[in-house]
Enzyme design. Sequence first.
Site, PDB file in Angstrom:
ATOM      1  N   TYR A  98       0.824  -1.206   0.000  1.00  0.00           N
ATOM      2  CA  TYR A  98       0.000   0.000   0.000  1.00  0.00           C
ATOM      3  C   TYR A  98       0.861   1.260   0.000  1.00  0.00           C
ATOM      4  O   TYR A  98       0.444   2.298  -0.513  1.00  0.00           O
ATOM      5  CB  TYR A  98      -0.952  -0.002   1.202  1.00  0.00           C
ATOM      6  CG  TYR A  98      -2.163  -0.879   0.984  1.00  0.00           C
ATOM      7  CD1 TYR A  98      -3.304  -0.370   0.368  1.00  0.00           C
ATOM      8  CD2 TYR A  98      -2.167  -2.213   1.371  1.00  0.00           C
ATOM      9  CE1 TYR A  98      -4.415  -1.163   0.148  1.00  0.00           C
ATOM     10  CE2 TYR A  98      -3.272  -3.020   1.163  1.00  0.00           C
ATOM     11  CZ  TYR A  98      -4.389  -2.496   0.552  1.00  0.00           C
ATOM     12  OH  TYR A  98      -5.477  -3.293   0.333  1.00  0.00           O
ATOM     13  N   GLU A 140      -8.042  -7.345   5.393  1.00  0.00           N
ATOM     14  CA  GLU A 140      -7.214  -8.378   4.777  1.00  0.00           C
ATOM     15  C   GLU A 140      -6.396  -9.129   5.824  1.00  0.00           C
ATOM     16  O   GLU A 140      -6.223 -10.349   5.735  1.00  0.00           O
ATOM     17  CB  GLU A 140      -6.311  -7.743   3.719  1.00  0.00           C
ATOM     18  CG  GLU A 140      -7.083  -7.249   2.505  1.00  0.00           C
ATOM     19  CD  GLU A 140      -6.352  -6.161   1.736  1.00  0.00           C
ATOM     20  OE1 GLU A 140      -5.109  -6.087   1.848  1.00  0.00           O
ATOM     21  OE2 GLU A 140      -7.021  -5.392   1.028  1.00  0.00           O
ATOM     22  N   GLN A 204      -8.818 -16.317 -10.065  1.00  0.00           N
ATOM     23  CA  GLN A 204      -9.733 -16.840  -9.064  1.00  0.00           C
ATOM     24  C   GLN A 204     -10.764 -17.763  -9.723  1.00  0.00           C
ATOM     25  O   GLN A 204     -11.268 -17.455 -10.811  1.00  0.00           O
ATOM     26  CB  GLN A 204     -10.472 -15.706  -8.335  1.00  0.00           C
ATOM     27  CG  GLN A 204      -9.610 -14.922  -7.366  1.00  0.00           C
ATOM     28  CD  GLN A 204      -8.658 -13.961  -8.050  1.00  0.00           C
ATOM     29  OE1 GLN A 204      -9.019 -13.303  -9.025  1.00  0.00           O
ATOM     30  NE2 GLN A 204      -7.440 -13.878  -7.562  1.00  0.00           N
ATOM     31  N   GLY A 274     -21.000 -18.371 -14.477  1.00  0.00           N
ATOM     32  CA  GLY A 274     -21.465 -17.891 -13.180  1.00  0.00           C
ATOM     33  C   GLY A 274     -22.258 -18.924 -12.404  1.00  0.00           C
ATOM     34  O   GLY A 274     -22.592 -18.709 -11.234  1.00  0.00           O
ATOM     35  N   PRO A 277     -20.540 -20.812  -8.340  1.00  0.00           N
ATOM     36  CA  PRO A 277     -20.818 -20.648  -6.911  1.00  0.00           C
ATOM     37  C   PRO A 277     -22.221 -21.098  -6.537  1.00  0.00           C
ATOM     38  O   PRO A 277     -22.457 -21.514  -5.400  1.00  0.00           O
ATOM     39  CB  PRO A 277     -20.621 -19.146  -6.678  1.00  0.00           C
ATOM     40  CG  PRO A 277     -20.812 -18.517  -8.006  1.00  0.00           C
ATOM     41  CD  PRO A 277     -20.299 -19.513  -8.995  1.00  0.00           C
ATOM     42  N   VAL A 400     -18.286 -11.168  -8.621  1.00  0.00           N
ATOM     43  CA  VAL A 400     -17.757 -10.692  -9.901  1.00  0.00           C
ATOM     44  C   VAL A 400     -16.523 -11.495 -10.253  1.00  0.00           C
ATOM     45  O   VAL A 400     -15.612 -11.632  -9.439  1.00  0.00           O
ATOM     46  CB  VAL A 400     -17.392  -9.191  -9.827  1.00  0.00           C
ATOM     47  CG1 VAL A 400     -16.761  -8.728 -11.130  1.00  0.00           C
ATOM     48  CG2 VAL A 400     -18.642  -8.364  -9.536  1.00  0.00           C
ATOM     49  N   PHE A 401     -16.497 -12.049 -11.465  1.00  0.00           N
ATOM     50  CA  PHE A 401     -15.283 -12.688 -11.987  1.00  0.00           C
ATOM     51  C   PHE A 401     -14.478 -11.599 -12.693  1.00  0.00           C
ATOM     52  O   PHE A 401     -14.875 -11.103 -13.731  1.00  0.00           O
ATOM     53  CB  PHE A 401     -15.635 -13.797 -12.966  1.00  0.00           C
ATOM     54  CG  PHE A 401     -16.365 -14.960 -12.345  1.00  0.00           C
ATOM     55  CD1 PHE A 401     -16.264 -15.222 -10.991  1.00  0.00           C
ATOM     56  CD2 PHE A 401     -17.151 -15.790 -13.110  1.00  0.00           C
ATOM     57  CE1 PHE A 401     -16.920 -16.293 -10.418  1.00  0.00           C
ATOM     58  CE2 PHE A 401     -17.814 -16.876 -12.552  1.00  0.00           C
ATOM     59  CZ  PHE A 401     -17.694 -17.132 -11.189  1.00  0.00           C
TER      60      PHE A 401
END
Length: 410
Positions: A98, A140, A204, A274, A277, A400-401
């Site tokens: 960051y 995180e 992902q 989609g 999941p 969201v992919f």
Amino acid sequence: MLSEQSLPVVRATLPAVGAAIEDIAALFYRKLFAERPELLRDLFNRGNQAEGTQQKALAGSVASFARLLVEQEEIRPDTLLARIAHKHASLGITPEQYELVHRHLFSAIADTLGEAVTPEVAAAWDEVYWLMAGALIAQETRLREQAGGPAWRPLRIVARTEETPDVASLTLRRTDGHPAGTFRPGQYVSVRVELPDAAHQIRQYSLSSAPTGGDWRITVKRIVGHGTAPAGEVSTHLWEKAAVGDELDVSAPFGDLDLAQGTGPLLLASAGIGITPMLSVLDHLKETSSARPVLALHADRRPADHAHRVQQRDLVAALPEARLHLWYENPDATDDEQPRPGDRQPGTAPRTATGRMDLTALDLPEDLTAYLCGPLPFMRTTRAALLARGIPADRVHYEVFGPDLGLDAH
């Protein structure tokens, strides 16, 4: 919350910063990768960078966060950052990065806006950045602590199933033979692969089976390039190369598409890949003998492109209060949508329509909780239809992919 001295400055400069934010984001990434080219090679999605979608996602998230700070001071922004935090945790983003982002982002702001960035303006937007960064770092860190174990763990492919001409499922197990671990239905994992040019790219993939199975299953769709959009580097690599016995570097499960607890009715709406999941949610409901009312909705180009079509039907059929509605843009002849022996009663076979998903004829309970996953245009349209039917926005969840460009964007 912003300090009293920064609030009016950010409010006054938000229109100018917002108008230039995409240019700022593009310049930021150029500066970042000029100094640290390994970040593009081994961390950032090169396809998203080439298309410009990552730049738009960064710009949108910063602008939305700042707008929230000045327009809705009473709302804690932490909850709005959860999706980003889960993605960062799955990628292994560290707090130290960051600082690097801050340096190049503010250099890009100064270069883009020039003399408009006075010390007062720079200080105010610095406060915006660190409020956002601090909230993300805290989330995180907590997610990594909850996940436990190493950031990456080797898992072996123990089965591969061709679902459609462009979709394959990979079943994963720990290399010592033990179960891969637990996860929540709807979560995803990151997969890191080494490509022919020695880059390590990360993507992902939703876990597409029940959490209680022991093994993990991901479903990979090969992304074919078209126009200016490049082919999927990792999806193509996995499609062509991944075989039983191979090992993959896989993260812990992350993702905030959490299944609402209780007995209230659910709507699971998906399109294309989609569906993944939603399969995990359906499988979990089956494994827990759930009697919740479920509307499972899926849209695809044609039945042959509908990955896990038979499994989705069978999972819905196993739930006493579930119904399946299907839409195909180009339907073809198939027996899978016809009543079969074992259907609970006439009319419980999937209802199939031609065209795109249409919610107007569906009876939607007022206390419905909805989950969406699919291409962004599909989710925007479906979310808008649900809101128009009176479903509150806080009960419409989505995954969201790729970069999150927001469902309110046009």
